[in-house]
Scaffold this motif. Structure first.
Motif, short mmCIF file in Angstrom:
data_model
loop_
_atom_site.label_atom_id
_atom_site.label_comp_id
_atom_site.label_asym_id
_atom_site.label_seq_id
_atom_site.Cartn_x
_atom_site.Cartn_y
_atom_site.Cartn_z
N VAL A 1 0.86 -1.18 0.00
CA VAL A 1 0.00 0.00 0.00
C VAL A 1 0.90 1.23 0.00
N LEU A 2 0.69 2.07 -1.00
CA LEU A 2 1.46 3.31 -1.12
C LEU A 2 0.53 4.50 -1.00
N ILE A 3 0.99 5.51 -0.29
CA ILE A 3 0.29 6.78 -0.19
C ILE A 3 1.24 7.82 -0.76
N ASN A 4 0.87 8.37 -1.91
CA ASN A 4 1.75 9.34 -2.59
C ASN A 4 3.16 8.78 -2.75
N GLU A 5 3.23 7.52 -3.19
CA GLU A 5 4.47 6.81 -3.48
C GLU A 5 5.31 6.48 -2.25
N ALA A 6 4.75 6.62 -1.05
CA ALA A 6 5.45 6.25 0.19
C ALA A 6 4.71 5.07 0.84
N ASP A 7 5.46 4.16 1.42
CA ASP A 7 4.88 3.00 2.09
C ASP A 7 3.96 3.49 3.21
N TRP A 8 2.77 2.92 3.27
CA TRP A 8 1.80 3.35 4.27
C TRP A 8 2.27 3.12 5.69
N GLU A 9 3.21 2.20 5.90
CA GLU A 9 3.75 1.96 7.24
C GLU A 9 4.43 3.20 7.79
N LEU A 10 4.97 4.04 6.91
CA LEU A 10 5.61 5.29 7.32
C LEU A 10 4.60 6.40 7.58
N MET A 11 3.36 6.18 7.15
CA MET A 11 2.34 7.22 7.22
C MET A 11 1.29 6.99 8.32
N GLY A 12 1.35 5.85 8.99
CA GLY A 12 0.37 5.57 10.04
C GLY A 12 -0.63 4.49 9.68
N GLU A 13 -0.41 3.82 8.56
CA GLU A 13 -1.25 2.72 8.10
C GLU A 13 -2.73 3.07 8.13
N LEU A 14 -3.56 2.29 8.83
CA LEU A 14 -5.01 2.47 8.81
C LEU A 14 -5.47 3.81 9.36
N ASP A 15 -4.66 4.44 10.21
CA ASP A 15 -5.07 5.70 10.84
C ASP A 15 -4.70 6.95 10.05
N TYR A 16 -4.00 6.79 8.92
CA TYR A 16 -3.62 7.94 8.13
C TYR A 16 -4.85 8.69 7.63
#
Length: 78
Positions: free
Chosen positions: A57-72
């Motif tokens: 899962v990528l958010i704006n080409e960044a791994d969602w683990e770096l973004m807070g996963e489900l809570d982003y």
């Protein structure tokens, strides 16, 4: 790598999410995707309220683990 087959062969979707009182987060987005975009075999995409292991899962080409996963909290144009 193959997940598009679960979405009628469409690799990229651009969506407008309905308004709701609370900001959209990935958790709510995944529920919406399951109800509105996923066409077959949801068990190959979802596990509980998250994606199955092995799905990147990528958010704006960044791994969602770096973004807070489900809570982003989704931002406009994410």
């Amino acid at each position: 790598g193959g997940a598009e087959l679960l979405f009628d062969g469409v690799k990229k979707h651009q969506v407008t999410l309905p308004c709701q009182p609370e900001p959209w987060d990935i958790r709510n987005l995944l529920k919406w995707i399951k109800q509105n975009l996923l066409k077959e075999r949801p068990e190959l995409f979802m596990q509980g309220e998250s994606v199955r292991p092995g799905i990147l899962v990528l958010i704006n080409e960044a791994d969602w683990e770096l973004m807070g996963e489900l809570d982003y909290k989704l931002q406009d144009q994410d």
